[in-house]
Design an enzyme around this catalytic site. Sequence first.
Site, short mmCIF file in Angstrom:
data_model
loop_
_atom_site.label_atom_id
_atom_site.label_comp_id
_atom_site.label_asym_id
_atom_site.label_seq_id
_atom_site.Cartn_x
_atom_site.Cartn_y
_atom_site.Cartn_z
N HIS A 140 32.44 31.27 33.80
CA HIS A 140 33.00 31.22 34.82
C HIS A 140 33.35 29.37 33.87
O HIS A 140 33.65 28.49 34.74
CB HIS A 140 32.07 30.15 35.70
CG HIS A 140 31.67 31.30 36.80
ND1 HIS A 140 30.86 31.99 36.11
CD2 HIS A 140 31.53 31.09 37.77
CE1 HIS A 140 30.29 32.90 37.64
NE2 HIS A 140 31.07 31.59 38.20
N GLU A 153 38.70 38.30 46.94
CA GLU A 153 39.91 37.56 46.12
C GLU A 153 41.11 38.56 46.59
O GLU A 153 42.75 38.22 45.97
CB GLU A 153 39.92 37.12 44.53
CG GLU A 153 39.12 36.52 44.55
CD GLU A 153 37.52 36.79 44.29
OE1 GLU A 153 37.46 37.68 44.44
OE2 GLU A 153 36.54 35.87 44.82
#
Lengths: 328, 338
Positions: free
Chosen positions: A129, A60
């Site tokens: 998440h 990322e």
Amino acid sequence: MSEKSYRDAIRDAMIEEMDRDANVLIMGEDIGVYEGTFRITAGMLKKYGPKRVIDTPIAEAGMAGTAVGMAMLGLRPIVEMMTMNFAIVAADQILNHAAKIRYFSGGQVDVPVVIRGPQGAGVQLSAQHSQTFESFYGHFPGLKVVAPATPADAKGMLKTAIRGRDPVIFLESAALYGMKGEVPDDADFTVPFGESRVVREGGDVTVVSYSRMMQLSLSAAQRLSKDENIECEVVDLRTLRPLDLEPAYTSVTKTHRCVVVQEQWKPFGAAAEIAASITENVFDELDAPVERVTGEDVPMPYARNLELLATPHEEQVMNAVKRVMYRE
Amino acid sequence: MAKQETESAAAVIDAVCAPDWTEILRQMILVRRFEEATEREFRRGKIGGYLHVYIGQEAVASGIISALRKGDILFTGYRDHAHALMLGSDPGRVMAELFGKSTGISKGKGGSMHLFDVEHGFYGGYGIVGGHLTLATGAAYALRYQGTDRITVCYFGDGAMNIGPFHEAMNMAGLWGHEGMAPIIFIIENNGYAMGTSVERHSALTDLAARVRAYDIPSEKVDGQDVFAVRGVAERVIRQVRENGTPYCIEAVTYRFSGHGAADILQPYRSKEEVEQHKHRDPIVILRNRLSELCGLKDDDVKRMEDAAAEEVARALKFAEESPQPEADELYRDVVAE
């Protein structure tokens, strides 16, 4: 107008902008060959080729940072984060670099990068998440933070983000991907940032929200109207930075009562900023303290019953509305 | 036979002396005097915040930058004054930035660590160790995407090689190089220390050039005190990277003569003897001696350069001193575009 899902609205925005401007490209994990975890980018690799639809490693910081560099050189990269939870790995690239380069260079470069992806509670995705990040990013000057609640806004604001000159954190609600709504067909349809709007008129209580919680607030408002004869005025903020609270102030001047609804945790959340601003600006209009409806202050649990308890629901909004009316 | 040898020796000298070495020497002297001045001005309180000077490492910047073309771009960390000056930034505006003045190269909003001069290909000036490596990799991609043969040069210290984004940038550069989309040269400025932690104490593998090969990026070491050596490698590597769009890494082994930053006075991590020993390999002295031996540089030439550098630095200081502070409303400018 066409009826589109929130997911397809996002996809259409990207395709239209890639057709319009060769400098627009998209990068992310498994967006090409795999066609995207949420299939938003399905077919795009075939259409635009690997130079414009870049499958990245699971990195990322790498993808956000390279996108910032591309943007500084005049490209308009869109970074798809598989979920915004993973973007925390790229925090330095986003917060220390993208957000500040224009400023510390004395305005020598534009940084037109869009970092987009789903956030918020899904179904049993548990603690790592299910988070929401609008106050996290909203804290930092130099960023723009968007959280659309409808397919039309998702499309129009994503196009604004791609055409802009600044880094945009585009927060999609995973739970809204399947939601349908009318979307203008015009390829130049855009929605400007920093323009909140009243999505439901009512004279009793102002409910301020954004993203999925705006839809939840609308449902609560309909039930209150039907069952309790209470008319809520619902304000959709649409962008968190820049934050336009004028419609909320105007509404509070009419209703004198306000509830703010957010999915994220209560401490230091967006609702705290909104409630404080309302108190600062229209204090004399208030007949009750501003109430906040938020997620519970715990990491998201896995068990479905606990997950539902941790996430705001309609009854909480209805109860808060009744409390500010002293009717509970 | 003897004549042939003489002729070939002359050819070698011609080749050695071909680049504009006096210009390179002039720049290195200017940077040295500039940096010495910044240390003085820091002590006088004219320069605030952090100050990281480049004294001792000049050959690493000049050997590469002098071989670049107009249009090539450069990213580096916070030890960035030399890179700006060698790319052609105005010393007055660089000094004004350090003084926090409105005429500064970043309008007084970046300071020592965030010099920026896009017109001269300088894309910053970053304060988070290793943070800019990914940016530089993306910038290189953009240059190819736009169909140019411009290249990116990305400087960083040995200390940057242990942070996550270093690995993410290297891996992506390696991958993109397979497609010819990574025209980037990574320069490890290995000055032996990550702030105060020696390479032996911060890197499990001390052969730093070898580490990038794990990402399919070819690399080599060069003596960073010898600008002839750096320039030689640079010319070859730049040509290759420009032609193929593939990344390359140069580990320049160097040494900083000053402290890590202006506040690093005691330097408990290294001995005075160690510093003194390294000062015998001063890159400016090495170049000057070489030019005297081979290319006919005279003491008078050096004197003229020294005088010119002193004048230039004095002019820069005067400009910085006399420039106004930023207006108060500058505070709110350049946060976002619209």
